[in-house]
Design a protein around this motif. Sequence first.
Motif, mmCIF file in Angstrom:
data_model
loop_
_atom_site.group_PDB
_atom_site.id
_atom_site.type_symbol
_atom_site.label_atom_id
_atom_site.label_comp_id
_atom_site.label_asym_id
_atom_site.label_seq_id
_atom_site.Cartn_x
_atom_site.Cartn_y
_atom_site.Cartn_z
ATOM 1 N N TYR B 52 54.134 26.967 25.230
ATOM 2 C CA TYR B 52 53.150 26.618 26.260
ATOM 3 C C TYR B 52 52.296 25.423 25.845
ATOM 4 O O TYR B 52 51.892 24.614 26.679
ATOM 5 C CB TYR B 52 52.274 27.821 26.606
ATOM 6 C CG TYR B 52 52.984 28.808 27.500
ATOM 7 C CD1 TYR B 52 53.358 28.441 28.787
ATOM 8 C CD2 TYR B 52 53.312 30.081 27.056
ATOM 9 C CE1 TYR B 52 54.034 29.317 29.614
ATOM 10 C CE2 TYR B 52 53.994 30.971 27.876
ATOM 11 C CZ TYR B 52 54.349 30.583 29.157
ATOM 12 O OH TYR B 52 55.023 31.451 29.970
ATOM 13 N N CYS B 53 52.005 25.316 24.556
ATOM 14 C CA CYS B 53 51.262 24.141 24.083
ATOM 15 C C CYS B 53 52.018 22.862 24.438
ATOM 16 O O CYS B 53 51.440 21.901 24.947
ATOM 17 C CB CYS B 53 51.060 24.193 22.566
ATOM 18 S SG CYS B 53 49.698 25.257 22.069
ATOM 19 N N ILE B 54 53.318 22.870 24.180
ATOM 20 C CA ILE B 54 54.116 21.663 24.443
ATOM 21 C C ILE B 54 54.148 21.355 25.940
ATOM 22 O O ILE B 54 53.950 20.210 26.359
ATOM 23 C CB ILE B 54 55.546 21.820 23.885
ATOM 24 C CG1 ILE B 54 55.489 21.956 22.364
ATOM 25 C CG2 ILE B 54 56.417 20.634 24.280
ATOM 26 C CD1 ILE B 54 56.777 22.460 21.761
ATOM 27 N N VAL B 55 54.376 22.383 26.757
ATOM 28 C CA VAL B 55 54.428 22.145 28.210
ATOM 29 C C VAL B 55 53.078 21.651 28.720
ATOM 30 O O VAL B 55 53.014 20.732 29.541
ATOM 31 C CB VAL B 55 54.828 23.421 28.983
ATOM 32 C CG1 VAL B 55 54.946 23.115 30.459
ATOM 33 C CG2 VAL B 55 56.132 23.960 28.472
ATOM 34 N N ASN B 60 49.791 17.421 30.907
ATOM 35 C CA ASN B 60 48.579 16.605 30.864
ATOM 36 C C ASN B 60 48.917 15.115 30.926
ATOM 37 O O ASN B 60 48.146 14.297 31.415
ATOM 38 C CB ASN B 60 47.758 16.912 29.615
ATOM 39 C CG ASN B 60 46.274 16.636 29.829
ATOM 40 O OD1 ASN B 60 45.900 15.935 30.761
ATOM 41 N ND2 ASN B 60 45.441 17.184 28.974
ATOM 42 N N LEU B 61 50.095 14.788 30.438
ATOM 43 C CA LEU B 61 50.547 13.399 30.521
ATOM 44 C C LEU B 61 50.675 12.974 31.984
ATOM 45 O O LEU B 61 50.315 11.858 32.364
ATOM 46 C CB LEU B 61 51.916 13.297 29.820
ATOM 47 C CG LEU B 61 52.349 11.985 29.215
ATOM 48 C CD1 LEU B 61 51.288 11.406 28.324
ATOM 49 C CD2 LEU B 61 53.645 12.199 28.440
ATOM 50 N N VAL B 62 51.171 13.881 32.825
ATOM 51 C CA VAL B 62 51.321 13.567 34.247
ATOM 52 C C VAL B 62 49.971 13.665 34.959
ATOM 53 O O VAL B 62 49.551 12.747 35.656
ATOM 54 C CB VAL B 62 52.325 14.531 34.923
ATOM 55 C CG1 VAL B 62 52.350 14.310 36.425
ATOM 56 C CG2 VAL B 62 53.711 14.333 34.339
ATOM 57 N N VAL B 63 49.279 14.791 34.758
ATOM 58 C CA VAL B 63 48.069 15.046 35.539
ATOM 59 C C VAL B 63 46.890 14.217 35.027
ATOM 60 O O VAL B 63 46.198 13.568 35.804
ATOM 61 C CB VAL B 63 47.708 16.550 35.510
ATOM 62 C CG1 VAL B 63 46.462 16.811 36.346
ATOM 63 C CG2 VAL B 63 48.869 17.373 36.030
ATOM 64 N N GLY B 286 40.809 19.715 29.745
ATOM 65 C CA GLY B 286 40.290 18.388 30.043
ATOM 66 C C GLY B 286 41.418 17.416 30.348
ATOM 67 O O GLY B 286 42.358 17.288 29.574
ATOM 68 N N LEU B 287 41.303 16.708 31.483
ATOM 69 C CA LEU B 287 42.348 15.768 31.870
ATOM 70 C C LEU B 287 42.426 14.643 30.842
ATOM 71 O O LEU B 287 41.421 14.020 30.518
ATOM 72 C CB LEU B 287 42.060 15.208 33.260
ATOM 73 C CG LEU B 287 42.095 16.256 34.391
ATOM 74 C CD1 LEU B 287 41.847 15.600 35.733
ATOM 75 C CD2 LEU B 287 43.416 17.000 34.398
ATOM 76 N N GLY B 288 43.621 14.417 30.326
ATOM 77 C CA GLY B 288 43.813 13.353 29.346
ATOM 78 C C GLY B 288 43.356 13.728 27.950
ATOM 79 O O GLY B 288 43.495 12.938 27.017
ATOM 80 N N ASN B 289 42.819 14.946 27.793
ATOM 81 C CA ASN B 289 42.324 15.370 26.482
ATOM 82 C C ASN B 289 43.336 16.308 25.816
ATOM 83 O O ASN B 289 43.447 17.477 26.161
ATOM 84 C CB ASN B 289 40.972 16.073 26.675
ATOM 85 C CG ASN B 289 40.359 16.534 25.360
ATOM 86 O OD1 ASN B 289 41.027 16.559 24.321
ATOM 87 N ND2 ASN B 289 39.097 16.901 25.401
ATOM 88 N N PHE B 291 43.608 17.360 22.596
ATOM 89 C CA PHE B 291 43.031 18.364 21.705
ATOM 90 C C PHE B 291 42.514 19.545 22.526
ATOM 91 O O PHE B 291 42.805 20.716 22.231
ATOM 92 C CB PHE B 291 41.899 17.743 20.879
ATOM 93 C CG PHE B 291 41.169 18.722 20.004
ATOM 94 C CD1 PHE B 291 41.829 19.356 18.962
ATOM 95 C CD2 PHE B 291 39.829 19.020 20.234
ATOM 96 C CE1 PHE B 291 41.161 20.268 18.152
ATOM 97 C CE2 PHE B 291 39.163 19.932 19.432
ATOM 98 C CZ PHE B 291 39.827 20.557 18.385
ATOM 99 N N GLY B 292 41.775 19.235 23.589
ATOM 100 C CA GLY B 292 41.261 20.275 24.476
ATOM 101 C C GLY B 292 42.385 21.116 25.057
ATOM 102 O O GLY B 292 42.275 22.337 25.174
ATOM 103 N N THR B 293 43.473 20.455 25.405
ATOM 104 C CA THR B 293 44.612 21.168 25.971
ATOM 105 C C THR B 293 45.183 22.175 24.971
ATOM 106 O O THR B 293 45.514 23.301 25.336
ATOM 107 C CB THR B 293 45.712 20.165 26.382
ATOM 108 O OG1 THR B 293 45.159 19.290 27.365
ATOM 109 C CG2 THR B 293 46.924 20.862 26.948
ATOM 110 N N LEU B 294 45.286 21.759 23.717
ATOM 111 C CA LEU B 294 45.801 22.673 22.685
ATOM 112 C C LEU B 294 44.910 23.908 22.587
ATOM 113 O O LEU B 294 45.389 25.048 22.603
ATOM 114 C CB LEU B 294 45.851 21.970 21.329
ATOM 115 C CG LEU B 294 46.979 20.970 21.118
ATOM 116 C CD1 LEU B 294 46.831 20.290 19.765
ATOM 117 C CD2 LEU B 294 48.334 21.656 21.203
ATOM 118 N N ILE B 295 43.604 23.674 22.505
ATOM 119 C CA ILE B 295 42.655 24.786 22.370
ATOM 120 C C ILE B 295 42.758 25.723 23.567
ATOM 121 O O ILE B 295 42.911 26.935 23.424
ATOM 122 C CB ILE B 295 41.200 24.254 22.282
ATOM 123 C CG1 ILE B 295 41.025 23.349 21.061
ATOM 124 C CG2 ILE B 295 40.201 25.407 22.304
ATOM 125 C CD1 ILE B 295 40.521 24.041 19.842
#
Lengths: 257, 352
Positions: B52-55, B60-63, B286-289, B291-295
Amino acid sequence: MSKEYILKTENLGIDFGGLTAVNNLNLKIEKNQIYGLIGPNGAGKTTVFNLLTKVYEPTRGKVIIDGQSTEKMDLVAVNKLGIARTFQNIRLFKELSVLDNVKVGLHNQKEYSLVSAIFRLPKFGSAEKEIESEAMELLDVLGLKEFADFKAKNLPYGKQRKLEIARALATHPKILLLDEPAAGMNPAETAELLDTVKFIRDHFQIAILLIEHDMKFVMGLCEKITVLNFGEVLAYGDPDDIKNNPEVIAAYLGSDE
Amino acid sequence: MEKMKQLFKKNNKNQALSFLLVIVMYVAIEALLKTGNLKSLYTSMLVPVCCYCIVALALNLVVGVSGELSLGHAGFMSIGAFTGVIVSGYLSNFIGSQMVCFAIAVVCGAIMAAIFGFVISIPVLKLEGDYLAIVTLAFGQIIKTLVNNIYLGYDQAGFHFSFVKNTIELQSGGKMFISGPVGATGTTITSNFTAGVIMILITLIIIYNFMNSRQGRAVMAARDDKIAAQSVGLDIVKTKTMVFVLSAALAGAAGVLYGLNFSTLVPSKFDFNTSILVLVYVVLGGLGNMFGTLISTIVLVMLPQLLRALNDYRMLIYAVLLIVIMIATNNKTIRDMITGVFNRKKAEGEGE
Ligand SMILES: Nc1ncnc2c1ncn2[C@@H]1O[C@H](COP(=O)(O)OP(=O)(O)OP(=O)(O)O)[C@@H](O)[C@H]1O
Ligand SMILES: [Mg+2]
């Protein structure tokens, strides 16, 4: 005698529904010329820029840049042909840094593939180095070097206008269009901008077409001027002709300037 | 000193934190595993969390980075997962090393997902507006239904395929890879936590390298102002397609990791809910973030497990917590408080 014109329009015009915003416009701008496009509010000046850069498709007439007609071209293609611009209602890449805004302008000048980018191949390093140094040079020309790491949206208004100029220059244009570059600047800043614009023309050897309401700025800078009123050409000539033209004076007095 | 400062500029700080987080987590969890201190409940979650981290990073790359909405990333996971199952099942007949089989499966899953991503993005990204959201939504449903009806087996005579009805009769020693709604069964498990962590690290490297390149800048520029981007000569359709395909490939690779972690896998696992869950991780992080996405992904994937004791109220509490977190992270005073704490720490650090 045939002159080399970097930009020419032939009977250019556009209608928005029933409104004729620009009509019968014949501009002829020489290489390395600084050219003024003036007129009261709503005269159609910005619309002319939008026609030249293909934000709008003309209803009538033609635009010829460096000898090539821009029919069937889009925004991207005309930029590649050598026209770049700034916007009256500033359009920066807000979330990017000041430096990155200029680097985006260099996108088509120094290329490398996606594969080189992702795997950090040597091509990436050398190209990025050149991109960085040219972007910094351009920022230096506009006095923005120390703001390189700022987010574009955090720059003061006047500096945002200058950043738009740097970004446009990064695309290596043959003609640069400036839409009210001195708007919102104080007299000292305006005087400085005047020198900067002259420097840009001399240094990069390009033509500049500018829209500006500050008459001192226009008269002190432009070699030729076209005055628009209600989308039609009201007058054309050098600054002295325009200054003393009674019709021009009347048009400006008639508006809320 | 100046170099050090350069290194820790905002972008780079996020980058350094992401790598640090993944490595520290890995070392800590490996230590717990070695000493037998990790409950089996959590052990079974390790690979899915990585997936799920990878997805989420990919989405986040798209959004976040390109500013387009995708509601069908589970579809790419599905393509990756079932491609992976087939490839690794087939290759295990010839290649002894499980690791090699796994690696090849990941690459194949990524390529397959990328092809699908490319095909659906061609007609869509040319259009103005949120058409990508609509088309990816439909795409997710279509993939689910499609895989639900695929029957694919392999024996000495080669591959056998049938659609809608299972008409395959395998010779002895043959094996079914996909059996319609039942999905993949009897898969040899070749995924593991270490592989998952390595894949997260590779994903981070790819994404950060992309974001710090001319292509990445172009995508972000087009997101911030389309007209201005075109006026400096950027081909917006091309850059957006590039991001979408890259994201699809990463989601596909994550799917392989997931698919090869279970002996059975039903196609309905990758449904609309999964797509939306991942979107929630992204928005919360966070969009484009990155590190935030991982957390947010780690926390939100683990949360339902932590709340297991609450039985029936589990999803209720989950939903309430989600709302509270959303409000907290979007509330200016609370955010300032959190950043205030961080800044104080930094100030203390500089005092040394
Ligand atoms: N997209 C559009 N649709 C309809 N009308 C438009 C559009 N763009 C411009 N116009 C109209 O065209 C006319 C010329 O507008 P334009 O912005 O070119 O004026 P301008 O000379 O740049 O004025 P200003 O000095 O205030 O910037 C105005 O009447 C404006 O309302
Ligand atoms: Mg205007």
